[in-house]
Design an enzyme around this catalytic site. Structure first.
Site, mmCIF file in Angstrom:
data_model
loop_
_atom_site.group_PDB
_atom_site.id
_atom_site.type_symbol
_atom_site.label_atom_id
_atom_site.label_comp_id
_atom_site.label_asym_id
_atom_site.label_seq_id
_atom_site.Cartn_x
_atom_site.Cartn_y
_atom_site.Cartn_z
ATOM 1 C CG ASP A 79 -0.172 -0.004 2.541
ATOM 2 O OD1 ASP A 79 0.787 -0.798 2.658
ATOM 3 O OD2 ASP A 79 -0.533 0.767 3.449
ATOM 4 C CD GLU A 146 4.296 0.710 6.823
ATOM 5 O OE1 GLU A 146 5.220 0.994 7.615
ATOM 6 O OE2 GLU A 146 3.749 1.560 6.088
#
Length: 486
Positions: A79, A146
């Site tokens: 991400d 994350e």
């Protein structure tokens, strides 16, 4: 698309980075990038699978003659932070990142670049698809989410990974080897308030705070950058003492892990006080500009005409809100005594939203010392609760305790010094790396973090150094070539 980027050296990394950046991948919306990685691993004929939470694992056998080496787990997150300038028209859920070269830097057009952690992902992709790189058995771990909760790392169960060494490719200075990081916790304060009718004889305005640099709420917190939420609150607090403003809406900041760059307020002012209001705004803006002139040269405040809102806050909850934000700690709380120069504990007042009878304030508190993190959390709770807010904690994750005796650290230190004729900076960082979380279920795995130079992460100023990526790639190849035996 991004043809110029694909031709940069090392091509093995940049072409994969360009491919990755064509896939929308904001945090918590990683379905397409997960599918992209699964297809990538499968197309190479490698063992490829997804775990229960969405992490993707790909394994590649050792190159010829490297079969006796320890398996190395290469880890990066899929991400990216989605931030854009106000004047940039862009949809992170449907569009790929538009990149360009500016000297030694790769940048994006008005948005975050995704080099954090896309360059790490692209590096691993390059290794997985290579046919001539010498390497031990490789295990790629691509985690999800994350940036907004580390739920991928938290959800990775024990026994999934087989590697004995973990290389986290999420550090952002090419001369640094990371051996520790801060833990964090989300602090959220909420309360409801009764909306009031618009008083008679008022003039509506919109105040916009913008032009701030923003940045990573961990790595950049020590720089003293302007926080749009604190600045806007200072303006409102100062004006309200003399003019009795009435707030309708506040919209400041967007992500917990980004220092807020912009804040917008809609309010009304008594007609008789309009001239005083404009003067107050001008005076306080000039004062703040003078304070920030060396660190935030583009800081700006705009006062615009706007359509009259339907409702405003009551005076009492409005006053409590201003006091709560003023009193709540923002920025560095303490420096580390164990590692000079390292921020130990901090807080970022990331988001302030006021609309339709509800106040929501979101903070991210970080610390490498759990008791200090708890101390700041208690201070924030006390501040917000004294003004009638309900406070909740979520997303608590541990730090990564430094291990200066790490075997892989000694290998990387020696390798770095041999290749580049200088000593690396061995350090812990004030960001949240996934190593601390992964270490809970994999306590025996030897972990280290490094990466190429990336500046301005979590902001539209994010940029990656082209020359640094070359240096970093050379380092990666040398590490794998001389990896330790089982």
């Amino acid at each position: 698309m991004n043809k110029e980027i694909r031709e940069l050296e090392p091509v093995a990394i940049w072409k994969n980075f360009a491919d990755l950046n064509e896939v929308p991948r904001p945090s918590k919306k990683e379905k397409r990038v997960i599918e992209f990685m699964l297809a990538f691993g499968t197309s190479l004929g490698l063992e490829t699978f997804k775990d229960e939470v969405g992490n993707v694992i790909i394994r590649k056998p050792a190159s010829l003659g490297m079969e006796t080496k320890k398996m190395v787990t290469l880890q990066s997150h899929l991400d990216m932070v989605h931030q854009k300038n106000n004047n940039t028209v862009f949809n992170f859920e449907t569009q790929g990142i538009q990149m360009f070269v500016d000297g030694d830097w790769v940048k994006a057009k008005g948005t975050t670049l995704g080099a954090d952690n896309g360059l790490g992902v692209a590096t691993i992709m390059a290794l997985l698809e290579s046919k001539d790189i010498v390497h031990p058995p490789l295990e790629a771990l691509f985690t999800i989410d994350e940036e907004t909760g580390m739920t991928g790392a938290m959800g990775l169960k024990a026994g999934v990974l087989k590697g004995e060494i973990l290389l986290n490719l999420d550090t952002e200075e090419d001369d640094e080897i990371g051996i520790g990081c801060a833990g964090g916790v989300d602090v959220t304060a909420k309360r409801f308030y009764a909306e009031k009718s618009i008083p008679r004889g008022v003039v509506p305005f919109k105040i916009v705070v913008n032009g701030l640099k923003g940045g990573h709420s961990g790595m950049d917190i020590h720089k003293g950058l302007g926080n749009a939420n604190k600045i806007m609150n200072r303006i409102l607090y100062t004006c309200n003492e003399r003019l009795n403003l009435r707030i309708s809406e506040i919209n400041g900041g967007s992500l917990r892990n980004a220092i807020p760059r912009e804040s917008v307020v809609i309010l009304v002012v008594d007609k008789a006080h309009v001239d005083k209001f404009n003067k107050e705004i001008k005076d306080i803006t000039a004062t703040i500009k003078e304070e920030l002139k060396f660190i935030e040269p583009n800081f700006n405040v705009e006062v615009l005409s706007v359509k009259k809102p339907k409702k405003v806050m009551g005076l009492r909850p409005q006053e409590k809100l201003f006091k709560a934000i003023y009193a709540a700690h923002n920025g560095v709380y303490s420096m580390s005594a164990a590692m000079p120069g390292l921020v130990e504990t901090s807080n970022n007042i990331a988001k302030v939203k006021v609309k339709n009878g509800e106040i929501v304030i979101e903070c991210l508190t970080r610390s490498s010392v759990n008791s200090s993190k708890q101390d700041v959390t208690n201070a924030l709770k006390a501040t917000f609760e004294m003004t009638g807010m309900d406070v909740s904690l979520s997303g608590d994750y541990p730090g990564w305790n430094p291990n200066p005796d790490s075997a892989i650290l000694k290998i990387l230190e020696k390798k770095y010094e041999t290749i580049f004729n200088e000593k690396p900076n061995v350090a812990a960082c004030h960001a949240g790396l996934e190593c601390g979380i992964l270490g809970q279920n994999y306590p025996k795995i030897d972990m280290i973090s490094f990466g190429p130079t990336i500046k301005g992460a979590h902001s539209p100023d994010e940029r990656a150094s082209i020359s640094s990526v070359k240096k970093y790639w050379k380092f990666v190849l040398e590490i794998l070539k001389d990896s330790p035996d089982k």
